[in-house]
Design a protein around this motif. Structure first.
Motif, PDB file in Angstrom:
ATOM      1  N   ALA A  22       0.832  -1.207   0.000  1.00 37.49           N
ATOM      2  CA  ALA A  22       0.000   0.000   0.000  1.00 37.49           C
ATOM      3  C   ALA A  22       0.865   1.255   0.000  1.00 37.49           C
ATOM      4  O   ALA A  22       0.457   2.296  -0.508  1.00 37.49           O
ATOM      5  N   GLY A  23       2.076   1.139   0.549  1.00 37.56           N
ATOM      6  CA  GLY A  23       3.005   2.263   0.569  1.00 37.56           C
ATOM      7  C   GLY A  23       3.746   2.471  -0.740  1.00 37.56           C
ATOM      8  O   GLY A  23       4.589   3.353  -0.844  1.00 37.56           O
ATOM      9  N   GLY A  24       3.462   1.637  -1.736  1.00 37.62           N
ATOM     10  CA  GLY A  24       4.065   1.827  -3.052  1.00 37.62           C
ATOM     11  C   GLY A  24       5.174   0.851  -3.404  1.00 37.62           C
ATOM     12  O   GLY A  24       5.723   0.891  -4.497  1.00 37.62           O
ATOM     13  N   HIS A 133      14.636   1.711   4.672  1.00 40.42           N
ATOM     14  CA  HIS A 133      14.770   2.250   6.021  1.00 40.42           C
ATOM     15  C   HIS A 133      14.067   3.614   6.111  1.00 40.42           C
ATOM     16  O   HIS A 133      13.319   3.889   7.058  1.00 40.42           O
ATOM     17  N   ASP A 134      14.291   4.501   5.132  1.00 42.51           N
ATOM     18  CA  ASP A 134      13.664   5.822   5.142  1.00 42.51           C
ATOM     19  C   ASP A 134      12.143   5.717   5.037  1.00 42.51           C
ATOM     20  O   ASP A 134      11.419   6.460   5.704  1.00 42.51           O
ATOM     21  N   ALA A 135      11.666   4.786   4.219  1.00 44.44           N
ATOM     22  CA  ALA A 135      10.219   4.611   4.073  1.00 44.44           C
ATOM     23  C   ALA A 135       9.590   4.177   5.388  1.00 44.44           C
ATOM     24  O   ALA A 135       8.533   4.662   5.772  1.00 44.44           O
ATOM     25  N   ARG A 136      10.269   3.270   6.098  1.00 41.51           N
ATOM     26  CA  ARG A 136       9.750   2.839   7.398  1.00 41.51           C
ATOM     27  C   ARG A 136       9.708   4.000   8.385  1.00 41.51           C
ATOM     28  O   ARG A 136       8.771   4.138   9.152  1.00 41.51           O
ATOM     29  N   LEU A 137      10.707   4.841   8.349  1.00 46.73           N
ATOM     30  CA  LEU A 137      10.720   6.006   9.245  1.00 46.73           C
ATOM     31  C   LEU A 137       9.564   6.957   8.925  1.00 46.73           C
ATOM     32  O   LEU A 137       8.917   7.484   9.827  1.00 46.73           O
ATOM     33  N   LEU A 138       9.320   7.163   7.654  1.00 44.70           N
ATOM     34  CA  LEU A 138       8.214   8.038   7.262  1.00 44.70           C
ATOM     35  C   LEU A 138       6.865   7.460   7.677  1.00 44.70           C
ATOM     36  O   LEU A 138       5.989   8.201   8.088  1.00 44.70           O
ATOM     37  N   ARG A 139       6.713   6.127   7.562  1.00 44.84           N
ATOM     38  CA  ARG A 139       5.460   5.508   7.975  1.00 44.84           C
ATOM     39  C   ARG A 139       5.226   5.625   9.462  1.00 44.84           C
ATOM     40  O   ARG A 139       4.114   5.731   9.923  1.00 44.84           O
ATOM     41  N   ALA A 140       6.315   5.598  10.229  1.00 43.89           N
ATOM     42  CA  ALA A 140       6.174   5.682  11.683  1.00 43.89           C
ATOM     43  C   ALA A 140       5.704   7.064  12.044  1.00 43.89           C
ATOM     44  O   ALA A 140       4.933   7.335  12.878  1.00 43.89           O
TER      45      ALA A 140
END
Length: 140
Positions: A22-24, A133-140
């Motif tokens: 869902a995040g792309g 890693h950056d995507a996970r940080l943005l999702r958090a």
């Protein structure tokens, strides 16, 4: 038969897969990243979690799982739900049902309105790639 711990691991894989996708993130990358994350969380190998996702669900190949995941993303959880329950201990059925009831897409029929409304601001979807890693940080 899948034990309750394995069922919980698989549900975590499915949840992370869906969030990644869902995040792309591309479909297969979403799945592989989810398996990696769950394996790391439980301090087991990628193969251990991957085995639960394919062989322990008695699927002939990974493409069968991809088809079920694809159907689930499109709103049809029945094949994946059936396969999980078929190979799980009945004590896990309520957890499986709860998982799928909270991850179903909410499809609401659009009602026809006879009142004209002011035009709304248009929006546009934009996608881009980030390191995981950056995507996970943005999702958090």
């Amino acid at each position: 038969m899948l034990n309750p711990n394995t069922v919980q691991q698989l549900l975590q894989v499915f949840r992370l897969f869906r969030e990644n996708h869902a995040g792309g993130m591309p479909f297969q990358d979403s799945f592989h990243e989810a398996v990696r994350a769950v394996a790391k969380h439980y301090s087991v190998t990628y193969q251990t979690i991957g085995d639960g996702c394919r062989r322990r669900l008695e699927l002939t190949d990974i493409n069968e799982l991809y088809e079920m995941l694809s159907a689930w993303v499109r709103g049809d959880s029945r094949p994946l739900l059936h396969q999980l329950k078929k190979h799980s201990n009945p004590v896990t059925y309520s957890e499986i049902d709860k998982f799928f009831s909270t991850t179903e897409p909410t499809i609401t029929p659009k009602s026809k309105s006879f009142v004209m409304s002011a035009p709304k601001d248009e929006s546009e979807a934009v996608s881009f790639r980030l390191p995981a890693h950056d995507a996970r940080l943005l999702r958090a």
